[in-house]
Design a protein around this motif. Sequence first.
Motif, mmCIF file in Angstrom:
data_model
loop_
_atom_site.group_PDB
_atom_site.id
_atom_site.type_symbol
_atom_site.label_atom_id
_atom_site.label_comp_id
_atom_site.label_asym_id
_atom_site.label_seq_id
_atom_site.Cartn_x
_atom_site.Cartn_y
_atom_site.Cartn_z
ATOM 1 N N LYS A 305 2.020 -44.219 -36.327
ATOM 2 C CA LYS A 305 3.857 -44.468 -36.276
ATOM 3 C C LYS A 305 4.834 -44.596 -35.606
ATOM 4 O O LYS A 305 5.326 -44.449 -36.212
ATOM 5 N N GLY A 306 4.201 -44.230 -34.321
ATOM 6 C CA GLY A 306 5.077 -44.255 -32.950
ATOM 7 C C GLY A 306 5.874 -43.092 -32.805
ATOM 8 O O GLY A 306 6.170 -41.956 -33.379
ATOM 9 N N VAL A 307 6.196 -42.775 -31.823
ATOM 10 C CA VAL A 307 7.499 -41.832 -31.210
ATOM 11 C C VAL A 307 9.054 -41.909 -31.901
ATOM 12 O O VAL A 307 9.896 -42.662 -31.879
ATOM 13 N N GLU A 308 9.203 -40.435 -32.073
ATOM 14 C CA GLU A 308 10.538 -40.614 -33.038
ATOM 15 C C GLU A 308 11.841 -40.253 -30.919
ATOM 16 O O GLU A 308 10.521 -39.879 -29.920
ATOM 17 N N HIS A 309 12.589 -40.677 -31.686
ATOM 18 C CA HIS A 309 13.527 -41.645 -30.811
ATOM 19 C C HIS A 309 13.495 -42.841 -29.607
ATOM 20 O O HIS A 309 14.399 -42.621 -28.193
ATOM 21 N N ARG A 310 12.564 -42.837 -30.212
ATOM 22 C CA ARG A 310 12.257 -44.473 -29.350
ATOM 23 C C ARG A 310 11.886 -45.478 -30.125
ATOM 24 O O ARG A 310 11.153 -45.697 -31.112
ATOM 25 N N LEU A 311 13.083 -46.467 -30.202
ATOM 26 C CA LEU A 311 13.550 -47.641 -30.942
ATOM 27 C C LEU A 311 12.866 -47.429 -32.771
ATOM 28 O O LEU A 311 12.343 -47.735 -33.381
ATOM 29 N N GLU A 312 13.435 -46.041 -33.351
ATOM 30 C CA GLU A 312 13.289 -45.357 -34.301
ATOM 31 C C GLU A 312 14.592 -45.963 -35.400
ATOM 32 O O GLU A 312 15.170 -45.763 -35.065
ATOM 33 N N LYS A 313 13.825 -46.301 -36.706
ATOM 34 C CA LYS A 313 14.468 -47.570 -37.266
ATOM 35 C C LYS A 313 15.637 -45.659 -38.372
ATOM 36 O O LYS A 313 13.756 -44.904 -38.478
ATOM 37 N N VAL A 314 16.062 -45.627 -38.237
ATOM 38 C CA VAL A 314 17.211 -44.813 -38.812
ATOM 39 C C VAL A 314 17.280 -44.996 -40.613
ATOM 40 O O VAL A 314 16.528 -44.062 -40.515
ATOM 41 N N CYS A 315 18.105 -45.953 -40.847
ATOM 42 C CA CYS A 315 18.513 -46.677 -42.284
ATOM 43 C C CYS A 315 19.501 -48.072 -41.823
ATOM 44 O O CYS A 315 20.316 -48.273 -40.411
#
Length: 445
Positions: A305-315
């Motif tokens: 799922k990836g890492v929070e705060h790294r290219l994290e899609k918010v909305c």
Amino acid sequence: MKRLVILGSGESGVGTALLAVQKGWTVFVSDKASITQKHKTELINAGIEFEDNKHSEDKILLADEIMKSPGIPDDIPLILKAKGKGIPVISEIEFAGRYMDCKSICITGSNGKTTTTLLIYDLLKNAGINVELAGNVGTSLARQLAEGRKPDWFVIELSSFQLDGMFDFRADVAVLLNITPDHLDRYGFKMQNYIESKFRIAQNQTEEDVFIYCEDDENIVNELVHHIYKSNLIPFTQKDILKSGAYVTNDEVIINYNQDTMSILSQELSLQGKHNLYNSMAAGIVASVLKIKKKFIRESLTSFKGVEHRLEKVCSVRGIEFINDSKATNVNSTWYALECMDKPVVWIAGGVDKGNDYEDLLPLARKKVKALICLGTDNSKLINSFGKEVQVIKEARSMKEAVELAYQQGKKGDVVLLSPACASFDLFSSYIDRGNQFKDTVRDL
């Protein structure tokens, strides 16, 4: 009884204190800032002497050994005095490693190390291996050992600051992802000093060990010729075809170790983008070295799922996509973020400059960035660097102001990218605080 002095009362400091007292050391914890109530309670319950809001030099210099927080520079007068007296100054990983009887996979790099560490951990866990996570992410190695955890493997993320205090510790598997300018203020603004720090990840390795590295990184390749390693060196690349290692061809990632080959379609990887291709290749090699079944490797690399705060899609708000890349605290991280963008970008950047050279970002900014929102107490360097490349530049002194300005500059089909290229400590307590404030503010739009 030997005396250990611990400078800093964060997770690594308190974890080390708890482990040390269990192992028969006399322990003294000193913090120039306030110690949290939670950590004070832990120290009191363990019978450990401590002080906060000061460093009592007379007590500290009685140490047989000093373990210092990674955040404390090596060149402050107190550390120089200790070294002048012949007192060893070490990191938590060095101390805790003495009491570790399992194997370790250690990951470092200027960028991508958290993502790769968590991906490797996820991969091993999915394969049913008894594994724990430590270092720069999760619970400190020392605390886990103090709590009696006994995994077969520790997956450990290591920063250059942690590596600087590592002398005898040996990584069974070492991963060096990349070396790009970062933290140069801690290395006398000399890139070579920083490169040598990163290469400590592979020191002390034997013929039984593995050193995995990026063959496309010039700093790694140029430095590698100055070292003789007994360990098995395994590269990964996006430019060549390798007999042993990982590479990309015909939209496939090929992982070949010990003449056992597997492939995964690049588009099926859960982590997309050029930089994440490197992270996935490194993790895939680690899994192959550990003889994990291909089905588990494939499952993890395609579902992580990836890492929070790294290219994290918010909305998305009215067709404008908001992406949180607060973990991009250096120029190279932001380069990767901008390189990934395929929509017009409203870019939020700025913070504490660590000796940044923005030259590599200029072509990307010219091509992709329609507006730059400078978020920091001193934005002059950003403005001077990008003034001729970006048509619209605005300044903000808070996250709320930055997000509102970015929203005003954006339109349907654009992306607002928080990718600061700087540390966070002028306006925020950490990159996590910065990223969380960004997400909260976006959701309030």
